[in-house]
Design an enzyme around this catalytic site. Sequence first.
Site, PDB file in Angstrom:
ATOM      1  N   ARG A  49       1.349  -1.356   0.317  1.00  7.33           N
ATOM      2  CA  ARG A  49      -0.261   0.283  -0.288  1.00  7.33           C
ATOM      3  C   ARG A  49       0.866   1.346  -0.203  1.00  7.33           C
ATOM      4  O   ARG A  49       0.873   2.446  -0.504  1.00  7.33           O
ATOM      5  CB  ARG A  49      -0.797   0.107   1.335  1.00  7.33           C
ATOM      6  CG  ARG A  49      -2.288   0.319   1.251  1.00  7.33           C
ATOM      7  CD  ARG A  49      -3.521   0.691   1.814  1.00  7.33           C
ATOM      8  NE  ARG A  49      -3.018  -0.977   2.373  1.00  7.33           N
ATOM      9  CZ  ARG A  49      -4.475  -1.006   3.695  1.00  7.33           C
ATOM     10  NH1 ARG A  49      -4.210  -0.376   4.755  1.00  7.33           N
ATOM     11  NH2 ARG A  49      -4.727  -2.598   3.774  1.00  7.33           N
ATOM     12  N   LYS A 108      -9.967 -15.992   3.770  1.00  2.00           N
ATOM     13  CA  LYS A 108     -10.677 -16.509   3.801  1.00  2.00           C
ATOM     14  C   LYS A 108     -11.794 -16.017   3.084  1.00  2.00           C
ATOM     15  O   LYS A 108     -13.141 -16.540   3.153  1.00  2.00           O
ATOM     16  CB  LYS A 108     -10.810 -16.871   5.145  1.00  2.00           C
ATOM     17  CG  LYS A 108     -10.775 -15.924   5.971  1.00  2.00           C
ATOM     18  CD  LYS A 108     -10.200 -15.964   7.914  1.00  2.00           C
ATOM     19  CE  LYS A 108      -9.768 -14.708   8.440  1.00  2.00           C
ATOM     20  NZ  LYS A 108      -9.123 -14.222   8.737  1.00  2.00           N
ATOM     21  N   GLU A 193      -7.865  -7.189  16.817  1.00  2.00           N
ATOM     22  CA  GLU A 193      -8.106  -5.921  16.084  1.00  2.00           C
ATOM     23  C   GLU A 193      -9.009  -5.217  16.914  1.00  2.00           C
ATOM     24  O   GLU A 193      -9.172  -5.194  18.017  1.00  2.00           O
ATOM     25  CB  GLU A 193      -8.723  -6.029  14.685  1.00  2.00           C
ATOM     26  CG  GLU A 193      -8.242  -7.313  13.994  1.00  2.00           C
ATOM     27  CD  GLU A 193      -7.080  -6.745  13.389  1.00  2.00           C
ATOM     28  OE1 GLU A 193      -7.246  -6.011  12.804  1.00  2.00           O
ATOM     29  OE2 GLU A 193      -6.957  -7.848  12.410  1.00  2.00           O
ATOM     30  N   LYS A 208     -14.645 -19.223   7.855  1.00  7.49           N
ATOM     31  CA  LYS A 208     -13.113 -20.934   7.967  1.00  7.49           C
ATOM     32  C   LYS A 208     -15.225 -21.791   7.401  1.00  7.49           C
ATOM     33  O   LYS A 208     -14.017 -23.286   6.761  1.00  7.49           O
ATOM     34  CB  LYS A 208     -12.451 -20.845   8.617  1.00  7.49           C
ATOM     35  CG  LYS A 208     -11.678 -19.597   8.672  1.00  7.49           C
ATOM     36  CD  LYS A 208     -10.953 -19.639  10.585  1.00  7.49           C
ATOM     37  CE  LYS A 208     -10.139 -18.774  10.271  1.00  7.49           C
ATOM     38  NZ  LYS A 208      -9.602 -18.084  11.531  1.00  7.49           N
TER      39      LYS A 208
END
Length: 436
Positions: A49, A108, A193, A208
């Site tokens: 990025r 995922k 997070e 998953k």
Amino acid sequence: MNSEPRVVNIGILGCGVVGGALVELIHERREAIIASAGVELRVTHVAVRSASRERPGVPNELLTTDTRSVVEADDVDVIVEVIGGIEPAQELIRAALASGKPVVSANKELLANYGAELSAAADEAGVDLLFEAAVAGAIPIVRPLRESLLGEDITRIMGIVNGTTNYILTKMSEEGASYEAALAEAQRLGYAEADPTADVGGFDAGAKAAIMASIAFGARVVAGDVYHEGISDITKADIDYANALGYEIKLLAIAEVLEGEQREVGVRVHPAMVECNHPLASVRDSFNAVFVEGRSAGELMFYGRGAGGRPTASAVLGDLIDAASNVVAGTHRSVPVGAPCKIRPIDDIESAYYLNADVVDSPGVLAQVAAVFGEHGLSIRSMNQEGGNGEDDGAQARIAFVTHSAKERSLQAALHDLRELDAVLSIGSVLRVIEG
Ligand code: HSE
């Protein structure tokens, strides 16, 4: 190997913890990969990025912010996608496949939503789309389900596939931490997070579960088919009750084939009380495990690190060597795209349940509660009572039940009727129970 290794050029999209670890691993394992597979993996471009940030171990001259240029580069034979999220990952992967470049992805979310379409696109292009790292990090589970267990009739998969929530539940169980304190510690350690919703809400595990169900059952299951409940309502008291009864609370991703008038698939993520003698109960800390049940193979368990830079990069590297070897051999692994299937709604899924309630401690109350269970076809397996002194006016007691297996619909109807009883002051926790 005596002949010169064939060089296979790699373009990596994304250079976070997994991308960075992958570049390091490719470098460290160069000679071993040449010796075992006869290919030399050479990283030629890395899309990032921001090219201004220092990335130890990743030469600056490989970096570019132009992701599309990596996909289109003539000196890229295989694409690795470790950006995550749906876009631009999907568009880039489609472009790579359409131009005949195999793709290895750890994504995922993308695979749980568009796995069938992307696999079909890969097959049409005659190249690989491999994604071992998308489920349970370093643990080999995609390839065992797809290859080693191809002949097996898999009936159920139960996984602890989210390390953050397993870490939080372990801290609560072993150290008496509150949910909030355990979450804050998980965030401090970099597991969770700043916005932990994807992990604690069960969405990460749900993605998953969808991927595993699709492969194991040859069915088209997407993230939106998965029922979820997270762990944010689990209290220390729930954990203490579970422990006292000989259970651990775990966030489970469960995918199963349910026979009936027609074959259906049930896919769900929720916390469950797992009996201590079940192998999943001893999976601690941020570790993951996937427990597979098959009609011939019986029970299998795959255990290891489900996240983190090097563990995830290890799974990506395995796929990358496979894809590179296939490029050299001019072949690819054809992956059957799952057939549409009927998803059984959660109301029709059967489970044993644990529940507790605070009730007035006076004659006949237990009989009223038991009658509600009976009316809804719920059979009580065990019951215990704490507190209360029925001789005092206003005395209360907490009663706890474990039921035999019953449909979710019956449990919900019983809970509704229990709440209507004057003698039931409140319903506490309700958890599904997995026996050892
Ligand atoms: N956030 C995930 C976990 C890892 O805690 O296991 C990536 O899927």
